[in-house]
Write a protein that holds these residues in place. Sequence first.
Motif, PDB file in Angstrom:
ATOM      1  N   SER A  61      48.028  41.381  43.152  1.00 53.95           N
ATOM      2  CA  SER A  61      48.033  40.297  44.131  1.00 53.95           C
ATOM      3  C   SER A  61      48.548  40.782  45.489  1.00 53.95           C
ATOM      4  N   ALA A  62      49.609  41.576  45.464  1.00 54.15           N
ATOM      5  CA  ALA A  62      50.163  42.123  46.712  1.00 54.15           C
ATOM      6  C   ALA A  62      49.172  43.062  47.390  1.00 54.15           C
ATOM      7  N   ALA A  63      48.466  43.877  46.600  1.00 53.00           N
ATOM      8  CA  ALA A  63      47.460  44.769  47.180  1.00 53.00           C
ATOM      9  C   ALA A  63      46.328  43.964  47.802  1.00 53.00           C
ATOM     10  N   LEU A  64      45.883  42.903  47.124  1.00 52.14           N
ATOM     11  CA  LEU A  64      44.835  42.046  47.688  1.00 52.14           C
ATOM     12  C   LEU A  64      45.272  41.453  49.022  1.00 52.14           C
ATOM     13  N   ALA A  65      46.525  41.049  49.115  1.00 51.47           N
ATOM     14  CA  ALA A  65      47.046  40.463  50.350  1.00 51.47           C
ATOM     15  C   ALA A  65      47.059  41.462  51.497  1.00 51.47           C
ATOM     16  N   SER A  66      46.956  42.752  51.188  1.00 50.73           N
ATOM     17  CA  SER A  66      46.926  43.794  52.228  1.00 50.73           C
ATOM     18  C   SER A  66      45.536  44.003  52.816  1.00 50.73           C
ATOM     19  N   LEU A  67      44.523  43.411  52.205  1.00 48.97           N
ATOM     20  CA  LEU A  67      43.171  43.518  52.767  1.00 48.97           C
ATOM     21  C   LEU A  67      43.098  42.719  54.069  1.00 48.97           C
ATOM     22  N   PRO A  68      42.153  43.045  54.952  1.00 44.76           N
ATOM     23  CA  PRO A  68      42.036  42.325  56.217  1.00 44.76           C
ATOM     24  C   PRO A  68      41.715  40.843  56.026  1.00 44.76           C
ATOM     25  N   GLY A  69      42.240  40.040  56.919  1.00 45.48           N
ATOM     26  CA  GLY A  69      41.989  38.605  56.900  1.00 45.48           C
ATOM     27  C   GLY A  69      42.991  37.882  56.021  1.00 45.48           C
ATOM     28  N   ASP A  70      42.824  36.578  55.946  1.00 41.70           N
ATOM     29  CA  ASP A  70      43.614  35.772  55.017  1.00 41.70           C
ATOM     30  C   ASP A  70      42.886  35.806  53.681  1.00 41.70           C
ATOM     31  N   ILE A  71      43.546  36.319  52.665  1.00 46.66           N
ATOM     32  CA  ILE A  71      42.940  36.462  51.343  1.00 46.66           C
ATOM     33  C   ILE A  71      43.414  35.306  50.465  1.00 46.66           C
ATOM     34  N   VAL A  72      42.453  34.612  49.871  1.00 46.39           N
ATOM     35  CA  VAL A  72      42.739  33.505  48.964  1.00 46.39           C
ATOM     36  C   VAL A  72      42.186  33.888  47.598  1.00 46.39           C
TER      37      VAL A  72
END
Length: 135
Positions: A61-72
């Motif tokens: 989840s933390a890695a996904l949050a590091s992708l560009p943009g607001d990740i939902v």
Amino acid sequence: MPIATVGESASHDVQVTTETIDAFAALSGDENPIHLDESYAAETMFGGRVAHGMIAAAAVSAALASLPGDIVYLQQDLTFEDPVRPGETVRAAVEVIEELESDRLRVRTEAFVDAREERVLDGEAIVLSLPHDDG
């Protein structure tokens, strides 16, 4: 059009300690003795205390949050392949593999214990990747 694009990747490391496991048990209410009681866990197939699998998933989840943009986060399929033990570091790695409709992305999700050269979690997620609205 999503903000993150196919081929983009991110990672996140989590040092798993007995304190991490104890705190996760308190937060989640999952007090399975395999996670909390060394004597009990030593008699199981694991041969000792292991971390909750969702700790590795939280690193994803933390890695996904590091992708560009607001990740939902919309969906996650996970397979737990090997346990994580106190004292190990989990490295979650994510890579956008497909653009779907409506700003949705398919993302490959994995977690590793590099010191053992083993993958401990495998899966795919569906996420929204949206521009950040400062207004």
